[in-house]
Write an enzyme that holds these catalytic residues in place. Structure first.
Site, PDB file in Angstrom:
ATOM      1  N   GLU A 147      -3.342-113.424  -0.825  1.00 38.47           N
ATOM      2  CA  GLU A 147      -3.802-112.087  -1.210  1.00 38.47           C
ATOM      3  C   GLU A 147      -2.796-111.042  -0.747  1.00 38.47           C
ATOM      4  O   GLU A 147      -2.232-111.171   0.342  1.00 38.47           O
ATOM      5  CB  GLU A 147      -5.172-111.849  -0.551  1.00 38.47           C
ATOM      6  CG  GLU A 147      -5.881-110.608  -0.996  1.00 38.47           C
ATOM      7  CD  GLU A 147      -7.297-110.504  -0.386  1.00 38.47           C
ATOM      8  OE1 GLU A 147      -8.029-111.514  -0.352  1.00 38.47           O
ATOM      9  OE2 GLU A 147      -7.635-109.408   0.062  1.00 38.47           O
ATOM     10  N   GLU A 170      -5.375-100.905   0.279  1.00 35.43           N
ATOM     11  CA  GLU A 170      -6.712-100.309   0.313  1.00 35.43           C
ATOM     12  C   GLU A 170      -6.571 -98.872   0.777  1.00 35.43           C
ATOM     13  O   GLU A 170      -5.800 -98.581   1.688  1.00 35.43           O
ATOM     14  CB  GLU A 170      -7.636-101.047   1.300  1.00 35.43           C
ATOM     15  CG  GLU A 170      -8.153-102.351   0.762  1.00 35.43           C
ATOM     16  CD  GLU A 170      -9.201-102.989   1.680  1.00 35.43           C
ATOM     17  OE1 GLU A 170      -9.713-102.330   2.610  1.00 35.43           O
ATOM     18  OE2 GLU A 170      -9.495-104.168   1.454  1.00 35.43           O
ATOM     19  N   ASP A 190      -2.743-106.908  -0.423  1.00 41.17           N
ATOM     20  CA  ASP A 190      -3.701-105.796  -0.494  1.00 41.17           C
ATOM     21  C   ASP A 190      -3.136-104.419  -0.287  1.00 41.17           C
ATOM     22  O   ASP A 190      -2.412-104.193   0.687  1.00 41.17           O
ATOM     23  CB  ASP A 190      -4.694-105.895   0.692  1.00 41.17           C
ATOM     24  CG  ASP A 190      -5.637-107.031   0.589  1.00 41.17           C
ATOM     25  OD1 ASP A 190      -5.982-107.418  -0.516  1.00 41.17           O
ATOM     26  OD2 ASP A 190      -6.038-107.534   1.656  1.00 41.17           O
TER      27      ASP A 190
END
Ligand SMILES: *[C@@H]1O[C@H](CO)[C@@H](O)[C@H](O)[C@H]1NC(C)=O
Length: 296
Positions: free
Chosen positions: A97, A101, A99
């Site tokens: 993953e 955010e 990311d």
């Protein structure tokens, strides 16, 4: 795992460069019961969050390496408690993953840009930043460059983080699990803003984030375990096998891209001014010792 590696290396690669793509063709709104919308003939996508639900979308395609760009305009005003996530992820317990955010804040206080990399299900590689502009006023471009040697996070083309492939040193790197792009807007007021002390103010709902100018210059998983990169969507022109094909694809400069010295210096400068958290400088989180990549 070995079987997976073999499978992936065996796939055919042909590459696909897309100009700013149509959201209708590239994404499915996956949840939120009408709170996510594709507008303006596929040129704009909006997600909303209210007391009942947030919303989210995911890419129709799965990518195995690529340069992914998206422009986002984040929740304005009092966005405390809201999180806008924008990430690549594979499936399963040993997933990879990458990311981005965005953690909202009360009016006038800065957003936190949170980044993380998971390899083989293992995360805990958070780095957080302040932004040098107000991300709610205009659209800004957030990019992930993922190639066999690097995962580079960029904000308006400014590199902010470079996760290098250090497999030679025994550190795993995402390289054989295709990932989809996901994005969502949701309520995380149990932890997001000032450690969960500031709650979402629902009198400001619905909250909304907007997306435009998606571009993926990427290798896309096609039917039967094949992958297509560069060239044009839907053509089988210039297929080759494995890594050589991607490296040879005309648009594939991203495939070999690294940060040159100037860009490395810029990244260090941004990190020195805007980085507010780095897992590599937080030994108390790692009683067994800092992750190995931290000393390289
Ligand atoms: C919100 O603002 C406060 C005060 O400036 C800051 O400490 C915090 O890191 C900001 N971001 C989040 C997500 O809480």
């Amino acid at each position: 795992m070995a079987r997976m590696v073999g499978l992936v290396l065996a796939v055919l690669l042909a590459c696909t460069a897309m100009a700013s793509a149509n959201f209708n063709q590239e994404f499915d709104i996956t949840w939120g019961d009408g709170r996510g919308k594709i507008l303006e003939n596929g040129q704009l996508l909006t997600l909303t969050l209210d007391r009942t639900s947030g919303s989210g979308f995911q890419s129709k395609h799965e990518y195995l390496y690529g340069k992914i760009d998206m422009q986002l305009k984040l929740v304005t005003g009092n966005s405390a408690g809201t999180v806008t996530a924008y990430y690549l992820s594979s499936q399963g317990p040993t997933h990879d993953e990458i990311d981005f955010e965005f953690l909202g804040n009360v009016t006038g206080e800065p957003y936190t840009l949170h980044t993380n990399v998971f390899t083989q299900g293992q995360g805990q590689r958070e780095m957080q930043f302040r932004l040098w502009y107000d991300p709610t006023k205009e659209f800004h471009t957030y990019s992930i460059l993922w190639n066999p040697k690097h995962i580079i996070f960029m904000v308006d083309d400014m590199p902010i983080r470079d996760f290098r492939n250090l497999e030679g040193k025994g550190i795993s790197f995402p390289k054989n699990q295709p990932m989809r792009l996901y994005s969502s807007l949701w309520n995380a007021d149990d932890w997001a803003t000032q450690g969960g002390r500031v709650k979402t103010d629902w009198s400001h709902a619905p909250f909304s984030a907007s997306y435009r100018n998606f571009r993926a210059d990427a290798c896309v998983l096609a039917g039967g375990g094949r992958t297509r990169c560069g060239v044009a969507v839907g053509t089988d022109a210039a297929p080759g096998s494995g890594v050589a094909a991607a490296a040879a694809a005309g648009s594939g400069t991203w495939y070999n891209q690294e940060l040159d010295l100037t860009r490395q210096q810029r990244m260090r400068w941004v990190q020195s001014k805007y980085m507010i958290y780095n897992y590599c400088t937080d030994p108390k989180r790692f009683p067994q010792g800092l992750p190995a990549e931290c000393s390289m």
